[in-house]
Design a protein around this motif. Structure first.
Motif, PDB file in Angstrom:
ATOM      1  N   VAL A   1       0.831  -1.202   0.000  1.00 49.81           N
ATOM      2  CA  VAL A   1       0.000   0.000   0.000  1.00 49.81           C
ATOM      3  C   VAL A   1       0.865   1.252   0.000  1.00 49.81           C
ATOM      4  O   VAL A   1       0.581   2.227  -0.718  1.00 49.81           O
ATOM      5  CB  VAL A   1      -0.946  -0.005   1.221  1.00 49.81           C
ATOM      6  CG1 VAL A   1      -1.620   1.344   1.401  1.00 49.81           C
ATOM      7  CG2 VAL A   1      -1.999  -1.089   1.067  1.00 49.81           C
ATOM      8  N   LYS A   2       1.948   1.211   0.832  1.00 51.44           N
ATOM      9  CA  LYS A   2       2.850   2.370   0.857  1.00 51.44           C
ATOM     10  C   LYS A   2       3.461   2.616  -0.522  1.00 51.44           C
ATOM     11  O   LYS A   2       3.530   3.754  -0.988  1.00 51.44           O
ATOM     12  CB  LYS A   2       3.956   2.130   1.878  1.00 51.44           C
ATOM     13  CG  LYS A   2       3.509   2.232   3.314  1.00 51.44           C
ATOM     14  CD  LYS A   2       4.678   1.978   4.266  1.00 51.44           C
ATOM     15  CE  LYS A   2       4.214   2.071   5.713  1.00 51.44           C
ATOM     16  NZ  LYS A   2       5.336   1.769   6.665  1.00 51.44           N
ATOM     17  N   GLU A   3       3.877   1.501  -1.154  1.00 54.42           N
ATOM     18  CA  GLU A   3       4.488   1.646  -2.481  1.00 54.42           C
ATOM     19  C   GLU A   3       3.477   2.161  -3.500  1.00 54.42           C
ATOM     20  O   GLU A   3       3.770   3.087  -4.278  1.00 54.42           O
ATOM     21  CB  GLU A   3       5.050   0.301  -2.927  1.00 54.42           C
ATOM     22  CG  GLU A   3       6.232  -0.182  -2.092  1.00 54.42           C
ATOM     23  CD  GLU A   3       6.675  -1.583  -2.448  1.00 54.42           C
ATOM     24  OE1 GLU A   3       6.008  -2.191  -3.330  1.00 54.42           O
ATOM     25  OE2 GLU A   3       7.656  -2.081  -1.869  1.00 54.42           O
ATOM     26  N   ARG A   4       2.250   1.557  -3.476  1.00 55.65           N
ATOM     27  CA  ARG A   4       1.236   2.002  -4.428  1.00 55.65           C
ATOM     28  C   ARG A   4       0.793   3.424  -4.138  1.00 55.65           C
ATOM     29  O   ARG A   4       0.519   4.204  -5.054  1.00 55.65           O
ATOM     30  CB  ARG A   4       0.035   1.051  -4.379  1.00 55.65           C
ATOM     31  CG  ARG A   4       0.341  -0.357  -4.864  1.00 55.65           C
ATOM     32  CD  ARG A   4       0.765  -0.366  -6.332  1.00 55.65           C
ATOM     33  NE  ARG A   4      -0.273   0.126  -7.196  1.00 55.65           N
ATOM     34  CZ  ARG A   4      -1.244  -0.634  -7.713  1.00 55.65           C
ATOM     35  NH1 ARG A   4      -1.267  -1.929  -7.434  1.00 55.65           N
ATOM     36  NH2 ARG A   4      -2.154  -0.114  -8.504  1.00 55.65           N
ATOM     37  N   THR A   5       0.701   3.741  -2.811  1.00 58.83           N
ATOM     38  CA  THR A   5       0.316   5.110  -2.455  1.00 58.83           C
ATOM     39  C   THR A   5       1.347   6.109  -2.945  1.00 58.83           C
ATOM     40  O   THR A   5       1.008   7.175  -3.478  1.00 58.83           O
ATOM     41  CB  THR A   5       0.155   5.226  -0.927  1.00 58.83           C
ATOM     42  OG1 THR A   5      -0.848   4.315  -0.502  1.00 58.83           O
ATOM     43  CG2 THR A   5      -0.253   6.633  -0.529  1.00 58.83           C
TER      44      THR A   5
END
Length: 536
Positions: A303-307
């Motif tokens: 999620v952090k990477e996609r965010t």
């Protein structure tokens, strides 16, 4: 005459002897009376003792014939003493029609051994279970003369014992068939009971635990030994239930997680009976939790990477929109400027058709300028820093309504604003939301004789929902999914003016506040726009 005195003396002697015999007889009679009285008192004392015995008691001869029966026999059997005395005991106290002693009769055993015999037996006449004791009384020749037969009612005790056995049996069935490993420690830490499930969970059989009660502690994982020691110390000094999770090492060397619960057990008199414990194998659950934690951490990282990717893409898109909007403005101004020059400087040489074309070019460039400005606003609302605070939504709605009324004083519009509506969010952005929603309501009620606009808040399924309602043009809900997209309009610009960016702006701001926005409407029956905000 000489013989007369001798006869007189002899006679006197006989008289004296007679008198002595009479006095002796009288003394003996008195003594007999005293003995009789003493015997009578002794008999009464014996009778009182005999009748006062609380347990049914009879005296039998060697042939089972009842010689005497006390009141307790009469009360227990309901048969009078007259009906009992003189009959054989087995005819009265055993089954009806009994003609000989029962095989279990304690008197028969006593007669064979000349010793006291006591047995438990059903006493039909007394209606219960009795402890029957037969004691022999011997005559001077050493033969059994009488038998003292005492029956003690133990029915209640036997029922209690039976109930206890049933209770213990039920408990054992439940415990034995439980999938949990249960055990019961005595106050001295010896083992009362361990359930068969210990074999499945620990690998050790119940016999191994009985042989070594310390096995409970020895199989605790070394890293949890101190934790278990503290738990045992606290559990032994407290009455409430204690629970913990720990690891054990099974007989095969496998590490397993155990959910352990224990509590001190007390009897009916409040005395400690040790500690009862239940242990559930939660190894699979722990593995699932660990897997969930791993997946959650992996998901968070994704999620952090996609965010981060999404934020970068949004920044690029916003930068692109901003650049495009700025870059479009210069040529638009040139087009509009040259078109105005043509209309001013060459108006006499242009025919009506040419002038119409130029006017359309000017209007189109103006429209394009409005769209570019709207794009810039949308981009700004997306990236602006937000300050959360308590916002007076009712006050903002009143200010907006007053501005609309002053701009078009001739319109008849009834505006109702609920008092005390407050929200937590960015005051500047929430004003933009109300300006767009109430602006649409004002615009789309422009073709009704008397417009109605309402703003308020209501609770739906425990959540605060804010709404702006009107009685204007409305729209077909089949096209509602287009409402909140930029430049998507359900009414033509010739009907109602606008850029088509307002509701897209509303949705962007509401989403930044962690809420949702939606609409309900029908053609020519008005519309209601509702939105939520994330709780503060």
């Amino acid at each position: 005459m000489v013989g007369e005195p001798d006869m007189t003396i002899e006679l006197q002697r006989e008289v004296e002897a007679l008198r002595a015999r009479i006095r002796d007889y009288e003394l003996r009679e008195v003594e007999c009376g005293l003995v009789h009285q003493e015997l009578t008192r002794a008999q009464r004392r014996w009778e009182g003792i005999f009748q006062g015995i609380a347990h049914p008691t009879v005296i039998l001869d060697a042939n089972h014939v009842v010689v005497a029966a006390n009141r307790a026999v009469v009360m227990a059997s309901g048969v009078s003493e007259e009906e009992i005395v003189g009959r054989k005991c087995y005819e009265i106290f055993h089954n009806s029609g009994c003609t000989e002693p029962q095989h279990s009769c304690p008197m028969e055993k006593m007669l064979r051994s000349n010793c006291v015999k006591t047995v438990e037996m059903e006493a039909d006449a007394f209606g219960g279970v009795y402890l029957v004791s037969c004691t022999p009384v011997f005559d001077e020749g050493g033969k059994v003369d009488k038998v003292i037969h005492i029956a003690t009612d133990i029915t209640a005790r036997k029922r209690a014992e039976e109930a206890l056995r049933e209770s213990e049996e039920r408990y054992r069935i439940v415990a034995d068939y439980s999938s949990d490993w249960d055990f019961w420690l005595a106050p001295d830490n010896s083992l009362f009971y361990v359930s068969p499930a210990c074999l499945d969970i620990t690998g050790y059989a119940p016999e191994e635990f009985y042989a070594n009660p310390q096995l409970n502690s020895l199989i605790v994982h070394p890293d949890d030994m101190e934790l278990m020691a503290r738990h045992n110390e606290e559990a032994q000094t407290a009455n409430e239930r204690h629970a913990m999770e720990l690891r054990i090492i099974t007989k095969t060397g496998e590490t397993r997680w155990i959910s352990h619960v224990c509590q001190t057990v007390y009897d009916s008199e409040g005395r400690s009976r040790g500690r009862r414990a239940s242990n559930r194998d939660i190894t699979a659950l722990k593995r699932a939790e660990e897997e969930n934690r791993r997946l959650h951490a992996e998901l968070e990282q994704r999620v952090k990477e996609r965010t981060a990717q999404l934020e970068a893409a949004n920044r690029e898109l916003e930068s692109f929109s901003y650049s495009v909007s700025h870059d479009l403005r210069a040529p638009l101004r040139h087009i509009e400027g040259f078109a105005n020059i043509l209309m001013e400087d060459y108006a006499e040489t242009l025919d009506e058709t040419a002038r119409g074309y130029l006017e359309r070019v000017v209007r189109a460039t103006g429209r394009m300028e409005e769209l570019v400005a709207a794009l810039l606003k949308l981009a700004r609302y997306t990236r602006d820093y937000m300050t959360f605070e308590q916002v007076d939504m009712s006050g903002i709605a009143r200010e907006i309504a007053e501005e609309f009324s002053k701009s078009e004083p001739r319109r008849k519009v009834a505006v109702t604003i609920q008092d005390g509506v407050r929200a937590t969010g960015d005051a500047r952005l929430l004003r933009v939301v109300l300006e767009n929603l109430m602006g649409n309501a004002w615009k789309f009620t422009g073709k009704v004789d008397e417009g109605i606009i309402e703003f308020g808040r209501e609770m739906r399924e425990g959540q605060a929902v804010y709404f702006v309602r009107d009685n204007g043009a409305g729209f077909d809900m089949a096209y509602a999914d287009k409402l909140f997209s930029a430049f998507r309009r359900l009414h033509g610009s010739d009907e109602f003016e606008g850029t088509g960016i307002g509701l897209a702006t509303v949705r962007r701001i509401i989403h930044r506040h962690g809420g949702e926005v939606w609409a309900d409407a029908a053609p020519n029956q008005g519309a209601t726009f509702s939105f939520t905000l994330s709780p503060a």
